[in-house]
Design an enzyme around this catalytic site. Structure first.
Site, PDB file in Angstrom:
ATOM      1  N   HIS A  48       0.830  -1.208   0.000  1.00 25.90           N
ATOM      2  CA  HIS A  48       0.000   0.000   0.000  1.00 25.90           C
ATOM      3  C   HIS A  48       0.866   1.260   0.000  1.00 25.90           C
ATOM      4  O   HIS A  48       0.620   2.192  -0.773  1.00 25.90           O
ATOM      5  CB  HIS A  48      -0.909  -0.017   1.227  1.00 25.90           C
ATOM      6  N   HIS A  80       1.142   5.211  -2.239  1.00 26.24           N
ATOM      7  CA  HIS A  80       1.502   6.551  -1.774  1.00 26.24           C
ATOM      8  C   HIS A  80       2.748   7.136  -2.431  1.00 26.24           C
ATOM      9  O   HIS A  80       2.758   8.286  -2.871  1.00 26.24           O
ATOM     10  CB  HIS A  80       1.710   6.537  -0.253  1.00 26.24           C
ATOM     11  N   GLU A 115      -6.186   9.068   0.049  1.00 25.70           N
ATOM     12  CA  GLU A 115      -6.411   7.629   0.066  1.00 25.70           C
ATOM     13  C   GLU A 115      -7.337   7.132  -1.049  1.00 25.70           C
ATOM     14  O   GLU A 115      -7.051   6.124  -1.686  1.00 25.70           O
ATOM     15  CB  GLU A 115      -6.979   7.196   1.428  1.00 25.70           C
ATOM     16  N   SER A 155      -3.411   0.773  -4.742  1.00 25.72           N
ATOM     17  CA  SER A 155      -2.815  -0.425  -4.139  1.00 25.72           C
ATOM     18  C   SER A 155      -3.835  -1.553  -3.994  1.00 25.72           C
ATOM     19  O   SER A 155      -3.555  -2.560  -3.342  1.00 25.72           O
ATOM     20  CB  SER A 155      -2.224  -0.094  -2.771  1.00 25.72           C
TER      21      SER A 155
END
Length: 478
Positions: free
Chosen positions: A311, A316, A356, A375
């Site tokens: 993730h 990110h 997110e 992700s």
């Protein structure tokens, strides 16, 4: 003197105190606060340090103010307190370590006449030109939650996580796997022992961990050209070239952190688990992203109930290398510093629906830029289908939107651009009730609290210098 007892006047190189220090989240001793850090960095306690007080049993209020060293300066201040009927019970002074022509004063005073005190603080700032910072008050509404002022202070809360190491929930895929739980504790110990400025320890990942990474990497990479935003697709090849992004290799946080610093000044630091929203957002204010190093359980490579290294690194990291997105992320962090709890919740929700799970426009198409989407093989396809509800990014509405944590989002918010999202965030941040503004100084890696004329003048001088560079450059390219 001052309508009562002025208990003691002490002139020394550092303030002294009898409290012997205390816990981070409650009262803290002024004199011992970061003494070692200040000595190492030559960083004086000149600017404000806002502290959340758990109680104030004796009704005592503490202030710090600084004055230019001139005849009658202190007498003028003391006369102001006397005229308003405020009793001083303690006062200490020391030469300012930042400005040679100033002295800093630490005072305790009785908190009986609070309205008069508000007028005094305003008078000291506006009429006398003193830099004044209130450290405590019994009235809860006036208390500003503590927040880090220097990047080193992130060490204070980096280990105050909501879950730790092998402490997995019963529905976690690795809950009944003792080998996996022991491995998770190894990663947690790395993060627990890490301090700012140290190189991030390198991890030798097992064959099973690399296989899990490879499955996730391969499946997601196949979707990025058609589903990810331009910024993500632009940076991803650079991560493959410089940071070891490959199907058969899990990149190291230290290599990625160095790469990000050369791109946008962002850096990574290892974390053992989930931080509170306030602490996590505070890290972003310093362009620091708290990243996990562990990987999801091998039994379910396409599922994780918590952020893991897949993730962090696939979702990110690519966007943190983009200047516009990096600035947007930092703006959220800066807005959180000293904000009341209800606004922290709103900012965390804004973060959820942007960093997110955000979507953005690219021409006539929608693309994903949120890390939770980039992700997740399943949700990356779902979010751009006709199934979810799509809404424009309106932060007043987005900030109060309820959302599920363990299933695909029923609604996504679309940003016109990162620039547009930044402008909306700045306007939203202006509604946060706090008695100051803040800016990040990248040279000192400190948060500057803008709550007095002197700070504003320093900022104006900085802006004026930058404008001079801009004007000079414009003249040369005509």
């Amino acid at each position: 003197m001052c309508q009562g007892a002025l208990a003691t006047v002490v002139r020394s190189e550092s303030f002294t105190c009898s409290c012997k220090g205390a816990s981070l989240r409650g009262h803290r001793c002024l004199c011992n606060m970061d003494a070692q850090h200040c000595k190492m960095n030559g960083d004086p306690f000149q600017e404000s340090m806002y502290i959340e007080e758990s109680s104030n049993k004796n009704g005592v209020i503490s202030l710090i103010f600084s004055l230019k060293e001139e005849v009658g300066a202190l007498a003028k201040v003391l006369r102001t307190f006397e005229e308003k009927g405020i009793n001083l019970t303690h006062i200490e002074s020391r030469p300012s370590r930042l400005n040679k022509d100033e002295y800093e004063f630490f005072i305790n005073l009785e908190g009986k006449n609070v309205p008069a005190l508000d007028k005094i603080i305003k008078s000291l700032r506006n009429d006398i030109g003193a830099t004044v910072h209130e450290l405590s008050r019994t009235k809860k509404k006036d208390t500003v939650p503590w927040f880090p002022r220097s990047i080193q202070e992130l060490d204070r809360f980096a280990n105050q996580i909501l879950s730790y190491g092998a402490e997995l929930d019963a529905d976690h895929p690795g809950f009944k796997d003792p080998v996996y739980r022991a491995r998770r504790k190894e990663f947690a110990d790395i993060a627990y022992n890490y301090r700012h400025g140290q190189p991030i320890p390198r991890v030798t990942y097992t064959e099973e961990e690399r296989k899990t990474w490879g499955t996730v990497f391969r499946e997601l990479k196949s979707l990025y050209p058609t589903h990810a935003c331009y910024e993500h697709n632009h940076v991803f090849p650079l991560l493959e070239k410089y940071c070891g992004y490959r199907e058969d290799n899990i990149p190291q946080l230290e290599d990625i952190s160095k790469f990000l610093q050369t791109c946008t000044g962002f850096r990574l630091r290892p974390v053992a688990g989930l931080l509170s929203s306030r602490d996590f957002l505070a890290g972003l204010a310093f362009r620091v992203f708290h990243s996990t190093q562990y990987i999801r359980h091998a039994s379910k490579p396409m599922y994780t109930p918590e952020p893991d290294i897949c993730h962090e690194l696939l979702g990110h990291v690519p966007l943190f290398a983009d200047p516009s997105f990096a600035q947007f992320s930092q703006e959220i962090g800066l807005a959180s510093l000293g904000a009341p709890d209800d606004f922290i919740e709103k900012l965390a929700t804004v973060y959820w629906f942007t960093v997110e799970f955000g979507l953005c426009k690219e021409g006539d198409s929608l693309k994903a830029y949120g890390a939770g989407l980039l992700s997740s093989f399943g949700e990356l396809q779902y979010c751009l289908s006709s199934k979810p509800e799509i809404q424009p990014l309106v932060l007043e509405k987005t900030a109060v939107q309820k959302y599920p944590v363990t299933e695909f989002q029923p609604v996504y918010y679309v940003a016109e651009s990162f620039k547009d999202a930044k402008e909306k965030l700045r306007k939203f941040a202006q509604t946060i009730p706090r008695p100051f503004s803040v800016r990040y100084n990248p040279y000192t890696q400190r948060i500057e609290v803008l709550d007095n004329a002197k700070q504003l003048k320093n900022l104006a001088d900085t802006i004026n210098s930058e404008m001079g560079i801009l004007c000079n450059a414009l003249q040369k390219i005509k």
